[in-house]
Design a protein around this motif. Structure first.
Motif, short mmCIF file in Angstrom:
data_model
loop_
_atom_site.label_atom_id
_atom_site.label_comp_id
_atom_site.label_asym_id
_atom_site.label_seq_id
_atom_site.Cartn_x
_atom_site.Cartn_y
_atom_site.Cartn_z
N THR A 220 40.80 45.54 32.76
CA THR A 220 39.77 45.82 31.76
C THR A 220 39.75 47.28 31.37
O THR A 220 39.09 47.65 30.41
CB THR A 220 38.39 45.44 32.30
OG1 THR A 220 38.13 46.20 33.48
CG2 THR A 220 38.32 43.96 32.61
N THR B 176 39.65 47.26 37.65
CA THR B 176 38.91 46.01 37.52
C THR B 176 39.78 45.02 36.76
O THR B 176 40.30 45.34 35.69
CB THR B 176 37.60 46.23 36.76
OG1 THR B 176 36.86 47.26 37.41
CG2 THR B 176 36.78 44.98 36.68
N LEU C 107 40.44 40.78 35.50
CA LEU C 107 39.89 39.45 35.24
C LEU C 107 41.00 38.44 35.49
O LEU C 107 42.13 38.62 35.04
CB LEU C 107 39.42 39.32 33.79
CG LEU C 107 38.32 40.26 33.34
CD1 LEU C 107 38.12 40.11 31.84
CD2 LEU C 107 37.05 39.95 34.07
#
Length: 60
Positions: free
Chosen positions: A24, A34, A36
């Motif tokens: 991200t 981070t 996903l």
């Protein structure tokens, strides 16, 4: 040595890689990125598809 064909059908949309990790751009306090986890929408994250059902003849 001959290669055997897989018994389960591999998903055509993801080519057998059903889940991808997308960064991200932000970072955690420890410095890691981070990410996903996004599953393939066609096979729903399994990597395999079910074989198509046989053709059904309707009418005469």
């Amino acid at each position: 040595m001959a290669q055997h064909a897989p018994t389960a059908r591999i998903c055509r949309a993801c080519d057998g890689f059903p889940v991808v990790a997308i960064t991200t751009g932000t970072r955690h306090p420890d410095g890691t990125r981070t990410t996903l986890r996004v599953p393939c929408p066609a096979c729903r994250g399994t990597g395999h598809t079910t074989p198509a059902t046989g053709l059904v003849r309707a009418g005469r």
